[in-house]
Design a protein around this motif. Sequence first.
Motif, mmCIF file in Angstrom:
data_model
loop_
_atom_site.group_PDB
_atom_site.id
_atom_site.type_symbol
_atom_site.label_atom_id
_atom_site.label_comp_id
_atom_site.label_asym_id
_atom_site.label_seq_id
_atom_site.Cartn_x
_atom_site.Cartn_y
_atom_site.Cartn_z
ATOM 1 N N UNK A 227 5.289 3.349 -2.339
ATOM 2 C CA UNK A 227 6.487 4.426 -1.063
ATOM 3 C C UNK A 227 5.455 4.526 -0.442
ATOM 4 N N UNK A 228 5.622 4.517 1.139
ATOM 5 C CA UNK A 228 4.166 4.148 1.737
ATOM 6 C C UNK A 228 4.680 5.220 2.759
ATOM 7 N N UNK A 229 5.753 5.779 2.622
ATOM 8 C CA UNK A 229 6.194 6.891 3.605
ATOM 9 C C UNK A 229 7.504 6.742 3.839
ATOM 10 N N UNK A 230 7.374 5.412 4.624
ATOM 11 C CA UNK A 230 8.674 4.542 5.764
ATOM 12 C C UNK A 230 9.337 4.049 4.654
ATOM 13 N N UNK A 231 9.359 3.595 3.948
ATOM 14 C CA UNK A 231 10.106 2.778 2.626
ATOM 15 C C UNK A 231 9.897 2.933 1.164
ATOM 16 N N UNK A 232 10.718 2.099 0.878
ATOM 17 C CA UNK A 232 10.110 2.097 -0.542
ATOM 18 C C UNK A 232 10.561 0.663 -1.008
ATOM 19 N N UNK B 123 0.804 -0.933 -0.247
ATOM 20 C CA UNK B 123 0.157 0.011 -0.041
ATOM 21 C C UNK B 123 0.928 1.035 -0.161
ATOM 22 N N UNK B 124 1.153 2.206 -0.623
ATOM 23 C CA UNK B 124 1.474 3.891 -1.165
ATOM 24 C C UNK B 124 1.182 3.909 -2.313
ATOM 25 N N UNK B 125 2.060 5.179 -2.396
ATOM 26 C CA UNK B 125 2.072 6.063 -4.069
ATOM 27 C C UNK B 125 3.085 5.382 -4.597
ATOM 28 N N UNK B 126 2.745 4.814 -5.640
ATOM 29 C CA UNK B 126 3.610 3.754 -6.658
ATOM 30 C C UNK B 126 3.933 4.673 -8.202
ATOM 31 N N UNK B 127 5.449 4.390 -8.489
ATOM 32 C CA UNK B 127 6.017 5.126 -9.547
ATOM 33 C C UNK B 127 6.177 4.222 -10.864
ATOM 34 N N UNK B 128 6.541 3.704 -11.911
ATOM 35 C CA UNK B 128 6.676 3.229 -12.667
ATOM 36 C C UNK B 128 8.610 3.351 -13.016
ATOM 37 N N UNK B 129 9.275 3.191 -13.221
ATOM 38 C CA UNK B 129 10.364 3.119 -13.470
ATOM 39 C C UNK B 129 11.137 2.307 -14.268
ATOM 40 N N UNK B 130 11.928 3.307 -15.023
ATOM 41 C CA UNK B 130 12.869 1.862 -15.849
ATOM 42 C C UNK B 130 13.893 1.509 -15.057
ATOM 43 N N UNK B 131 14.547 1.901 -14.057
ATOM 44 C CA UNK B 131 15.410 0.453 -13.581
ATOM 45 C C UNK B 131 15.059 1.537 -11.892
ATOM 46 N N UNK B 132 16.242 0.566 -11.459
ATOM 47 C CA UNK B 132 15.991 1.177 -9.671
ATOM 48 C C UNK B 132 17.846 1.970 -9.288
ATOM 49 N N UNK C 27 2.694 10.898 11.240
ATOM 50 C CA UNK C 27 1.362 10.165 10.899
ATOM 51 C C UNK C 27 1.966 8.936 12.122
ATOM 52 N N UNK C 28 0.822 7.967 11.754
ATOM 53 C CA UNK C 28 0.560 7.045 12.666
ATOM 54 C C UNK C 28 1.971 6.146 12.757
ATOM 55 N N UNK C 29 2.341 5.740 10.894
ATOM 56 C CA UNK C 29 2.918 5.395 10.753
ATOM 57 C C UNK C 29 4.807 5.141 11.041
ATOM 58 N N UNK C 30 4.619 6.632 10.187
ATOM 59 C CA UNK C 30 5.579 7.613 10.259
ATOM 60 C C UNK C 30 6.183 8.798 10.585
ATOM 61 N N UNK C 31 7.850 9.847 10.776
ATOM 62 C CA UNK C 31 7.483 10.544 10.894
ATOM 63 C C UNK C 31 8.424 11.367 10.464
ATOM 64 N N UNK C 32 8.132 12.531 9.865
ATOM 65 C CA UNK C 32 9.425 12.933 8.256
ATOM 66 C C UNK C 32 10.506 14.364 8.767
ATOM 67 N N UNK C 33 11.250 13.914 9.201
ATOM 68 C CA UNK C 33 11.993 14.223 10.216
ATOM 69 C C UNK C 33 13.389 15.630 9.006
ATOM 70 N N UNK C 34 13.742 16.916 9.218
ATOM 71 C CA UNK C 34 14.039 17.053 8.099
ATOM 72 C C UNK C 34 15.700 17.961 8.469
ATOM 73 N N UNK C 35 16.352 18.347 7.921
ATOM 74 C CA UNK C 35 17.354 19.012 8.846
ATOM 75 C C UNK C 35 17.403 20.506 9.179
ATOM 76 N N UNK C 36 17.532 21.430 9.853
ATOM 77 C CA UNK C 36 17.023 22.611 9.780
ATOM 78 C C UNK C 36 18.508 23.826 9.510
ATOM 79 N N UNK C 37 17.932 25.214 9.590
ATOM 80 C CA UNK C 37 18.400 26.086 9.331
ATOM 81 C C UNK C 37 19.583 26.148 10.365
ATOM 82 N N UNK C 38 21.226 26.725 9.934
ATOM 83 C CA UNK C 38 22.441 26.100 10.604
ATOM 84 C C UNK C 38 23.141 26.983 9.873
ATOM 85 N N UNK C 39 24.346 27.597 9.929
ATOM 86 C CA UNK C 39 25.102 28.096 9.645
ATOM 87 C C UNK C 39 25.813 27.398 8.610
ATOM 88 N N UNK C 40 25.734 25.999 8.266
ATOM 89 C CA UNK C 40 26.236 24.721 7.115
ATOM 90 C C UNK C 40 24.473 24.130 6.860
#
Length: 251
Positions: free
Chosen positions: A86-91, A55-64, A167-180
């Motif tokens: 892609x179920x949000x946590x894994x592909x 279950x998830x969002x699927x995409x057709x691709x030519x290769x891996x 979400x109940x399945x995953x947390x999206x964690x992003x890098x925040x603004x810093x000097x680098x």
Amino acid sequence: MKVTFSNSDGKQMSSRLREVLAAILLLVLAVSIVGQSALAHAEQLISLRNGMVLRGIYLEVPSMNQNAASAAGESGIQNRPIWVVDDGLRRTYVHRRGMVAAEPRDVPDLHERIEFFQPVPDGGEQVASIGQALGVTPFNEFGRRRLTVRGPSGSPFPILQGITELTAKYAKVEALKTDDSINLDMRIATSSISSDQLRNIFRRNTDPKNVDARLNVVRFFAESERYADARRELVRILDEFPESSDLKPIV
């Protein structure tokens, strides 16, 4: 069928009954939150020949390879034999002709999806992979933590991260603004975050006078199968909002 209930003596409820009660709880909560409108994200169910269902969002691709997604729009249907789900946590990658049993079926995503504002960088270097993790701090009340990895030179490199979606399945964690600043989008299992951390995050980021927002937190804990936390939050709502007495049967 033998069914046992959980009580003060420590008896445990059967897993099947737990699932039934959870479904009833989610249904009643969905009906009880009057005036709430949520846009359901469409997902697909993909049945495989071995009996598995993805279950998830699927995409057709030519290769891996890493450029497969960008090349997908350029190649014809016959040149895209790989499906990535892609179920949000894994592909998950599957071979369309050799593994898929039927065409994908659209299903609505009714799970609670909570977003948090975080100061993510507008630009910065895109990170494809990171070095060995050397340490990580717990999430604070702002939904932020510090991840320390081994940098290109071998020395420790700290990355400040923040939860931008939960979400109940995953947390999206992003890098925040810093000097680098860097662009880093990680997904971690919600089950890896303790209830204490989640409660602190919700109390900091949820309007205490907004009943609907508070009920969203209850639904989130119920979907995450953290029923004690869901009950605790619902009891607090009933104590602070006596007019919500119609929710008492759910407790």
